[in-house]
Motif scaffolding. Structure first.
Motif, mmCIF file in Angstrom:
data_model
loop_
_atom_site.group_PDB
_atom_site.id
_atom_site.type_symbol
_atom_site.label_atom_id
_atom_site.label_comp_id
_atom_site.label_asym_id
_atom_site.label_seq_id
_atom_site.Cartn_x
_atom_site.Cartn_y
_atom_site.Cartn_z
ATOM 1 N N UNK A 275 -33.671 22.068 -0.087
ATOM 2 C CA UNK A 275 -32.272 21.635 0.032
ATOM 3 C C UNK A 275 -31.870 21.396 1.481
ATOM 4 N N UNK A 276 -32.761 21.785 2.398
ATOM 5 C CA UNK A 276 -32.435 21.637 3.807
ATOM 6 C C UNK A 276 -33.431 20.702 4.493
ATOM 7 N N UNK A 277 -34.425 21.238 5.193
ATOM 8 C CA UNK A 277 -35.256 20.364 6.016
ATOM 9 C C UNK A 277 -36.750 20.551 5.781
ATOM 10 N N UNK A 278 -37.135 20.807 4.541
ATOM 11 C CA UNK A 278 -38.539 20.931 4.195
ATOM 12 C C UNK A 278 -39.264 19.616 4.476
ATOM 13 N N UNK A 279 -40.431 19.722 5.147
ATOM 14 C CA UNK A 279 -41.284 18.569 5.484
ATOM 15 C C UNK A 279 -40.600 17.590 6.443
ATOM 16 N N UNK A 280 -39.648 18.072 7.208
ATOM 17 C CA UNK A 280 -38.982 17.190 8.172
ATOM 18 C C UNK A 280 -39.139 17.761 9.574
ATOM 19 N N UNK A 281 -39.410 16.884 10.530
ATOM 20 C CA UNK A 281 -39.577 17.307 11.924
ATOM 21 C C UNK A 281 -38.199 17.347 12.592
ATOM 22 N N UNK A 282 -37.531 18.465 12.415
ATOM 23 C CA UNK A 282 -36.178 18.650 12.955
ATOM 24 C C UNK A 282 -36.197 19.789 13.970
#
Length: 393
Positions: A275-282
């Motif tokens: 629901x947030x930033x899984x698998x994202x380069x943040x």
């Protein structure tokens, strides 16, 4: 209120101070912490040498009896040890009692040695040396741990609620105190022209109370950022806000949380939750509170204890535990925790602003940042934040 005395003017000043003359909203629990701190200072202020007016007459009265003299000194040593460790006193009073232990130890050594020489008693000499040195040692030990001692509230949240209701009935004033966060799940329609934009920064709180506090005080407007809680507050715009945020590949996320197992796991949750930033380069920046910040300030934050906190600390994910030092893990597994609401709205806002400003240019200057763990470039702690918190206290 039993031995707690509070007046209309005292209560009025506390409300004015926590709201900065009615300009900032605050939560009921922040008021609880604020009043507790003020009343501790008011009720438990002691004179550094006031006890001597009792100690000296008692000593002269008991000086003819060695046993009586030892009993008097033992009672004072025990009292100062107990008071310097009391969860009901503030740190100023506990520190004063620890220093009194050192002073008393010096008096016992000097006076006792003179008496033992005069009476030619070696056994008395040994006793006073041991008691005097022990008193000085205990005082030094207590001074070194004052900032890490646990505290208990002098009164309950329900009592504060009653005082507020009575205050408003008598004065008819409207206070800037926030209600419980509205958990409305019905989505709010937002102009498509607005949703076409995104945000460069997002502040994620581990509680809806802190998110509501920041929004109510216009932190998002003044710092050009979105504010959400890990629980999904505010629910009415949560999904829309997340859609807007995901459009920005350069988004920076700032995590702010309590110093407990749930709060410390906030960054990990953001990184691994779909629901947030899984698998994202943040870029995710941990503003705090962290155990290392509590330990580093040494200024005596409101440290509490619960068995639940101790159990939760032992169940932290491996990735989170690896980012903590052995000292931090011991602190958490002892059941300690510090709530962000123990700080006033003004302090929280200032510290968060400093944290964001200090980490705004990670690529160009990361001298003020400390990389946590080995998870790449996604977890940072602002080292300047430690200094800001220490100063604010």
């Amino acid at each position: 209120m039993s031995n707690i005395k509070i007046t209309d003017s005292f209560f009025a000043k506390a409300i004015a101070d926590i709201s900065v003359n009615n300009t900032l909203f605050f939560t009921p629990k922040q008021l609880l912490y604020f009043l507790d701190n003020r009343i501790r200072k008011k009720s438990n202020s002691i004179s550094q040498f006031g006890w001597l007016f009792i100690y000296i007459p008692l000593t002269f009265f008991a000086i003819s009896s060695t046993v009586g003299l030892m009993i008097v000194n033992f009672i004072f040593v025990w009292t100062f040890v107990n008071q310097s460790n009391s969860s009901k006193l503030n740190n100023t009073s506990r520190r004063a009692n620890a220093r009194n232990l050192q002073i008393l130890g010096g008096i016992i050594l000097v006076g006792g040695i003179l008496i033992s020489i005069n009476s030619n008693s070696f056994s008395f000499f040994v006793i006073v040396v041991i008691m005097g040195m022990l008193s000085i040692y205990l005082g030094s030990q207590q001074l070194g741990r004052i900032g890490f001692l646990r505290q208990e509230f002098l009164f309950s949240q329900s009592q504060v609620k009653d005082w507020l209701e009575r205050w408003q009935q008598m004065n008819g004033s409207v206070l800037k105190i926030l209600p419980s966060p509205n958990q409305e799940n019905k989505p709010t329609s937002i102009n498509p022209d607005v949703t076409a934009y995104s945000f460069d920064r997002l502040v994620v709180c581990d509680s809806a109370n802190i998110a509501q506090l920041l929004i109510a005080n216009n932190f998002h407007f003044e710092n050009n950022c979105a504010i959400l809680s890990i629980t999904g507050y505010p629910q009415s715009i949560f999904d829309t806000t997340m859609q807007m945020l995901r459009r920005n590949p350069d988004l920076k996320v700032y995590a702010v949380h309590d110093c407990n197992s749930q709060g410390i796991g906030l960054v990990h949750n953001l990184r691994t939750n779909a629901n947030w930033f899984l698998h994202r380069e943040i870029t995710i920046i941990d503003i705090g509170l962290m155990p290392r910040q509590i330990i580093a300030t040494k200024r005596g934050m409101f440290i509490q204890f619960s068995p639940q906190s101790a159990r939760a600390a032992k169940q932290l994910p491996k990735e989170v535990r690896q980012s903590l030092s052995a000292e931090e893990l011991r602190w958490l597994e002892s059941g300690n925790f510090v709530e962000l609401e123990s700080f006033s709205p003004q302090k929280i806002i200032k510290v968060l602003q400093k944290g964001i400003a200090g980490s705004r240019d990670l690529e160009s200057d990361d001298s003020s940042l400390l990389l946590v763990g080995d998870t790449g470039n996604d977890m940072y702690v602002c080292s300047k934040f430690w200094l800001v918190f220490s100063f604010c206290l």
